[in-house]
Design a protein around this motif. Structure first.
Motif, PDB file in Angstrom:
ATOM      1  N   PRO A  40       0.826  -1.210   0.000  1.00 20.56           N
ATOM      2  CA  PRO A  40       0.000   0.000   0.000  1.00 20.56           C
ATOM      3  C   PRO A  40       0.857   1.257   0.000  1.00 20.56           C
ATOM      4  O   PRO A  40       1.917   1.302   0.623  1.00 20.56           O
ATOM      5  N   LEU A  41       0.375   2.280  -0.699  1.00 21.73           N
ATOM      6  CA  LEU A  41       1.061   3.565  -0.778  1.00 21.73           C
ATOM      7  C   LEU A  41       0.268   4.593   0.020  1.00 21.73           C
ATOM      8  O   LEU A  41      -0.949   4.489   0.143  1.00 21.73           O
ATOM      9  N   THR A  42       0.967   5.577   0.561  1.00 21.71           N
ATOM     10  CA  THR A  42       0.333   6.565   1.421  1.00 21.71           C
ATOM     11  C   THR A  42       0.996   7.933   1.264  1.00 21.71           C
ATOM     12  O   THR A  42       2.188   7.995   0.969  1.00 21.71           O
ATOM     13  N   PRO A  43       0.239   9.000   1.488  1.00 14.89           N
ATOM     14  CA  PRO A  43       0.868  10.322   1.510  1.00 14.89           C
ATOM     15  C   PRO A  43       1.542  10.606   2.858  1.00 14.89           C
ATOM     16  O   PRO A  43       2.256  11.585   3.010  1.00 14.89           O
ATOM     17  N   THR A  44       1.333   9.726   3.837  1.00 14.23           N
ATOM     18  CA  THR A  44       1.905   9.899   5.169  1.00 14.23           C
ATOM     19  C   THR A  44       3.372   9.496   5.176  1.00 14.23           C
ATOM     20  O   THR A  44       3.708   8.375   4.801  1.00 14.23           O
ATOM     21  N   LEU A  45       4.224  10.400   5.598  1.00 16.85           N
ATOM     22  CA  LEU A  45       5.656  10.124   5.689  1.00 16.85           C
ATOM     23  C   LEU A  45       6.017   9.901   7.150  1.00 16.85           C
ATOM     24  O   LEU A  45       5.712  10.741   7.994  1.00 16.85           O
ATOM     25  N   LYS A  46       6.628   8.784   7.442  1.00 10.96           N
ATOM     26  CA  LYS A  46       7.101   8.493   8.794  1.00 10.96           C
ATOM     27  C   LYS A  46       8.561   8.101   8.697  1.00 10.96           C
ATOM     28  O   LYS A  46       8.981   7.459   7.735  1.00 10.96           O
ATOM     29  N   ASN A  47       9.318   8.456   9.687  1.00 15.32           N
ATOM     30  CA  ASN A  47      10.735   8.155   9.704  1.00 15.32           C
ATOM     31  C   ASN A  47      10.974   6.847  10.464  1.00 15.32           C
ATOM     32  O   ASN A  47      11.376   6.861  11.616  1.00 15.32           O
TER      33      ASN A  47
END
Length: 100
Positions: A40-47
């Protein structure tokens, strides 16, 4: 990349929006005639180790490799485009490290 109808989530699974519960997904590999392995792809960026950042059409997005799954190809709604090769290679590397 395809818009994929993931269905209603259970617990912490990732799902999509609207009645079809659609979200973008990256096809990693076809598994025979009827199934495919997708991320799945998401616009949410997490480190963290489970999110692989990439840029597409000037926008930063991420692939959530922790939510990799097998889906029936009938869940694919419409083609979204192609993932840049360097990002695709990084996602594959992260998937391999996830299971090692």
């Amino acid at each position: 990349m395809w818009w994929c109808s993931f269905g209603v989530n259970v617990g912490y699974e990732i799902d999509g929006k609207h009645g079809q519960f659609e979200r973008p997904a990256l096809v990693i590999k076809r598994l025979g005639k009827y199934n495919a392995l997708v991320v799945p792809l998401t616009p949410t960026l997490k480190n963290d180790d489970y999110f692989v950042a990439y840029e597409l059409q000037g926008k930063k997005k991420a692939a959530n490799v922790a939510q990799v799954r097998v889906v029936d190809v009938r869940r694919f709604q419409r083609k979204l485009g192609m993932m840049p090769e360097t990002a695709f290679d990084e996602i594959k590397k992260r998937l391999i490290s996830l299971i090692e």
